[in-house]
Design an enzyme around this catalytic site. Structure first.
Site, mmCIF file in Angstrom:
data_model
loop_
_atom_site.group_PDB
_atom_site.id
_atom_site.type_symbol
_atom_site.label_atom_id
_atom_site.label_comp_id
_atom_site.label_asym_id
_atom_site.label_seq_id
_atom_site.Cartn_x
_atom_site.Cartn_y
_atom_site.Cartn_z
ATOM 1 N N LYS A 61 -1.226 -14.023 14.599
ATOM 2 C CA LYS A 61 -2.038 -15.457 14.972
ATOM 3 C C LYS A 61 -1.568 -16.834 13.615
ATOM 4 O O LYS A 61 -2.329 -17.753 13.480
ATOM 5 C CB LYS A 61 -3.163 -15.946 15.607
ATOM 6 C CG LYS A 61 -3.154 -14.663 17.032
ATOM 7 C CD LYS A 61 -4.678 -14.739 17.769
ATOM 8 C CE LYS A 61 -4.296 -13.955 19.179
ATOM 9 N NZ LYS A 61 -6.161 -13.911 19.364
ATOM 10 N N ARG A 63 -9.050 -4.636 0.823
ATOM 11 C CA ARG A 63 -7.577 -4.095 0.107
ATOM 12 C C ARG A 63 -6.759 -5.725 0.725
ATOM 13 O O ARG A 63 -6.723 -5.701 1.964
ATOM 14 C CB ARG A 63 -7.220 -3.233 0.618
ATOM 15 C CG ARG A 63 -5.776 -2.887 -0.013
ATOM 16 C CD ARG A 63 -5.315 -0.916 0.391
ATOM 17 N NE ARG A 63 -6.598 -0.417 -0.574
ATOM 18 C CZ ARG A 63 -5.877 0.883 -2.150
ATOM 19 N NH1 ARG A 63 -5.053 1.341 -1.156
ATOM 20 N NH2 ARG A 63 -6.621 1.384 -2.607
ATOM 21 N N HIS A 69 -8.845 -2.887 -9.755
ATOM 22 C CA HIS A 69 -8.979 -1.766 -8.144
ATOM 23 C C HIS A 69 -10.917 -1.110 -8.503
ATOM 24 O O HIS A 69 -10.929 0.330 -8.907
ATOM 25 C CB HIS A 69 -8.130 -0.150 -7.969
ATOM 26 C CG HIS A 69 -8.364 0.534 -6.923
ATOM 27 N ND1 HIS A 69 -9.674 0.163 -6.109
ATOM 28 C CD2 HIS A 69 -7.716 1.565 -6.283
ATOM 29 C CE1 HIS A 69 -9.790 1.169 -5.408
ATOM 30 N NE2 HIS A 69 -9.021 1.811 -5.120
#
Lengths: 315, 315, 315
Positions: B88, B109, B137
Site C-alpha cells: 500500500k 531490521r 547491528h
C-alpha cells in the site's frame, strides 16, 4: 519410547505398547483439561520451536496450540523460500544447532527423507519429527492410533485402508504402528486400492513379521465388511508421473452416503485431512464420521507428547 | 546508555563502559534464570513487535525467545514481499507509528542504512536496531562483547578479526565497541584479510581516536600468535561485484583442526553465524570453539536488553 | 449483538445501540487497564486463530496484541501463496473446521465477498470477520465509531466522508453503522468525493431507511463547514480500470495545514490508515489529527470484542 522424557521422536519404530498406553492416558487427561479449563501451566517458561521447511497448517497449528494450552510459548520458523538460513546456504544441522540454543524442544518438518533422523544426531534438545519427505510422520500415526482406541474403547479387529496406499506416508506409518502395538494379535489390516496404487511390499512384510494378518482388496464395500475402522486417504495428483495415470484412478473411491449405507453400522471413518472429493461432505453429519474428532485429538495427543518429552506428564 | 530504561538502541556509539558492565551482570543473571527455571514473569503483559524487512532467523528468534522467557509476548511482522504496508506504499515511519500503538517496544531490521535511526525520531516507544543495511547491528556487537568477557573472565588483550573485513557489519560494530569500551587500554585489534577485503580506514581511525592499537595481517597463523580471541566472518558472494573477484578470495581462510593446532591453546573462536566453509565442522568439538555458546548468549543478552529497556532489570 | 457471548461477528448489521454502548464501556476499561497494568489474565488458556488470506498488518497485529494483553495466546495462519491448505485444494469450510478444533475463536480475512458469512454456517466457535472482499469489515467500523464517541464525548451531529466513497469498504460500513446506531436522530452524513467516486445508492438508501439525513459534496472545505468529524480515505490506484481514470482524480483532496486552517477549530480528523498523500504529515502535529489515537483504539476495541465474545467481559 517407554520413557518419553528428553527423547527425540523420529519414527514410529520407537513406540512400545507401554509407551503408547501412557500416551493414551495422558492424551485423555489433556482433553479433559482443555474442555474444563482450556489448559494449564505445566510448560510455563518452556519454549518450543516449530520449524517447517514444507507447507503445513494442521501439524504446525496443532503443535502451537498444544504448547500454548500448556502455558508454554513457541517461536515459528518458516524455512521455505525466503528464509535467512536457506539464502545463506547454512546446513540444516547448523540451523537447528543454533535454534536449539533458544528453546527447550523442536518440531521439525523437512522435505528430504531421512533429514530429521540425521539432525537428531547433532542436537542436545528433543526433536519431534513432523514429517521428513516420504519418510515418517510419527505424531500423525500416534493421533490416528489414539483415535482408533478412543473411538472403539477396545482393540480394533479389522482396519481398512482405502485410497492411495502406495504413496501415502500416513498409511505406511499407521499400518506399521498398529502391527507393532498389537503383535501376534487377531488384528487384520485390509488394504484397498487400485492396483497401481497398492501398498508396498515392505509394509506387508512389516505386518507379517509382527504376526499381523493382512488382506488385499479393490472393492471398497467388500473391504469394509465387518470392519470397525475405515481409514481413507487422498489420491494426490502431484504423486503421479503422467496426467493419464492420475485420470485413470482419480475419484475411484468416494465415501458418500450410498457407501455408508452398505457398511457396518458402527464402522468409524477416519481421514488425516485435507480431503478433496474422496469423502463427500454429506457424510460429515454421520455419527460414524470421526475425522474432525480425529483432528481435535491431534491437539490432545501433541499436548501429551510435549508434556511427556519435557518431563511434565503431571501438572 | 548508562540508564537503559525507555531508551532506543540504534548504535554501539551509545554504549558506555558502565552501561556495558550493567548489561554483562544482567545477562549472566538471565543465563542463571534460564538454566534453573527456564525464565520468569518480569515482562508479563508487555508486548514486543519484531519487524523484519530483511530475512533473519537468529536475530528474530532470539528476541522472540527472550521476550517469551521473561513472561512477555511478541507479535511478528514480516515486512518482506507480500506485506500489507509495503503493497500500500505506506512510509516506514507511518507503519512503525501504527505498530507502536499496540506494543511496548519494537525490534526493527531494515535493508536501508540509516532507516532505523530516522524512524526513532518519530516514535515514542523504545526501538531496538536489529540491523539497518550496512549500518549498525548493535545487539550483535553486544552479544559478541559479552561472550568475549564471559569466556575470558578478564579484559581481552589481543583480538583477531578474520575474513571479509571490508563488508562485515558485525566486524565494524564489534571493533568500534571494543575500542570504546576499553579506550586507552593495552587492547590490540588485529585485522586479517585479503587486501581486497581489508578493514575500512574509518574503523582504524575510530580505534586510533580511542587510543586502541591495531595491526594488519594477511596470514591467519601469524595473526593468531598470542591472541585470546579469533573472530571469524563469512565471505559473502553477494557482496562482490564480479564472480572473478569472489573466486579470487573464497576459501582463502579455513579454520580447521590443522590451523587450530598452530594457534594458542586457549584462544577462543567466535563467529556470528551462519558459517559456510570458513570453519570446518571438525572444529565444533574443540573446547575453544565458542560460537554455539555465543549463539546461546545472544538470547541472554537480548533478555537483558529487553529487561533494561522496559525498566524491569529486577524480577 | 446485545449479548456478544459466543456470537460470531460478520456484519455491522448485527450491532444494536445497546450492544455498542456495552462495547464502548468495555473498550474504555481496556484502555485504562493497558495504561496502568499493560493487560490482565482474563483470557488465560484461551487460544485465538488469526487466519488471513489477504495481506494485513494493522488488523492482524491489533488482534494479536489484544489477545496477548488479555493473557491469551494466538496462532497465525497466512493463507496467502504457499499455504498448505490452498496448495492441497481444501475448501475454506474444511480448513476453518479443522482449525476451530484447536482454538476458542477465529479472526478471518478472505478476499471473496460473502465468504466469511458462509463459513460461519458450518463452525461452532465464534468467527470474527476481519474483512471479506468488498463485503464487510465490522471491527473497523466499530473502532471508528468508538473513536468518534470517545473524541466527542457526545453524539456526532455532522460527519463528513472524504475521498474514494465508491470503493471504500470502511466508509460503507461506518456510514451504515452510524445510521443504525442513531436512527431518526439529527445526525447528518456528508459524502464528499469526485463524481466518479461517489457513494453508492445502496448506502444512501440505508441512511434514508434509518431516518438519517445525508448531503453530497465535491468541495472539501464546504463539506467541512460546522462538521465535527472528517473521515478521510485513500484513493487506491488498484481499484481503477484505467490509468487515466486514476490520474484524473488522484490527489484531488489533500488534507494539509492550509485546509485545516479553514475548517472548524474542533473538527476531528480520522483515517483508517494506511495513508499515502491524502493527509500531509504536517497535519500529524495538529491536536485535531486523531488517526493515530484511532489506531490505538483499534486494540482496545478488539480487546473488548474478544473479551465479550469469549464471555469474559469482567476480569
Amino acid at each position: 519410547p517407554v520413557s518419553w522424557k528428553g527423547q527425540s521422536l523420529v519414527s514410529v519404530a520407537q513406540i512400545t505398547p507401554k509407551g503408547f498406553e501412557l500416551l493414551v492416558t495422558i492424551s485423555q487427561q489433556m482433553r479433559d483439561i482443555v474442555r474444563s479449563e482450556g489448559g494449564d501451566d505445566r510448560l510455563k517458561h518452556k519454549v518450543l520451536a516449530t520449524i517447517f521447511y514444507e507447507a503445513s497448517t494442521r501439524t504446525s497449528c496443532s503443535f502451537q496450540a498444544a504448547m500454548s494450552r500448556l502455558g508454554g510459548t513457541f517461536i515459528h520458523v518458516d524455512g521455505q523460500g525466503n528464509s535467512s538460513a536457506a539464502k545463506k546456504k547454512e546446513s540444516l544441522e547448523d540451523t537447528i544447532k543454533c535454534l536449539e540454543c533458544y528453546v527447550d524442544a523442536i518440531v521439525l518438518r523437512h522435505p528430504e527423507t531421512g533429514s530429521v533422523p540425521k539432525v537428531v544426531l547433532s542436537t542436545t534438545k528433543p526433536v519431534l519429527n513432523a514429517g521428513d519427505g516420504i519418510g515418517e510422520h510419527p505424531t500423525q500415526a500416534l493421533l490416528d492410533s489414539f483415535t482408533i482406541w478412543d473411538e472403539l474403547k477396545d482393540d480394533p479387529k479389522i482396519v481398512v485402508f482405502l485410497g492411495d496406499l502406495k504413496h501415502g506416508r500416513t498409511v505406511h506409518s499407521l499400518a506399521k504402528l498398529l502391527s507393532q502395538l498389537r503383535p501376534q494379535s487377531k488384528l487384520i489390516l485390509r488394504f484397498c486400492s487400485p492396483q497401481i496404487l497398492s501398498i508396498p511390499d515392505s509394509i506387508l512384510e512389516y505386518c507379517k513379521n509382527n504376526g499381523v494378518q493382512y488382506e488385499i482388496f479393490e472393492d471398497a464395500t467388500k473391504a469394509c465388511q465387518d470392519a470397525q475402522i475405515l481409514y481413507v486417504t487422498r489420491i494426490q495428483k502431484e504423486r503421479f508421473e503422467t496426467e493419464e495415470a492420475y485420470e485413470s484412478v482419480k475419484g475411484c473411491y468416494v465415501v458418500d452416503n450410498a457407501l455408508m449405507d452398505k457398511v457396518p453400522k458402527n464402522m468409524i471413518v477416519l481421514h488425516p485431512l485435507p480431503r478433496v472429493d474422496e469423502i463427500a461432505t454429506e457424510v460429515d453429519a454421520d455419527p460414524r464420521a470421526a475425522y474432525f474428532r480425529q483432528m481435535e485429538n491431534g491437539m490432545y495427543v501433541r499436548m501429551a507428547i510435549l508434556a511427556l518429552v519435557l518431563g511434565k506428564s503431571s501438572p
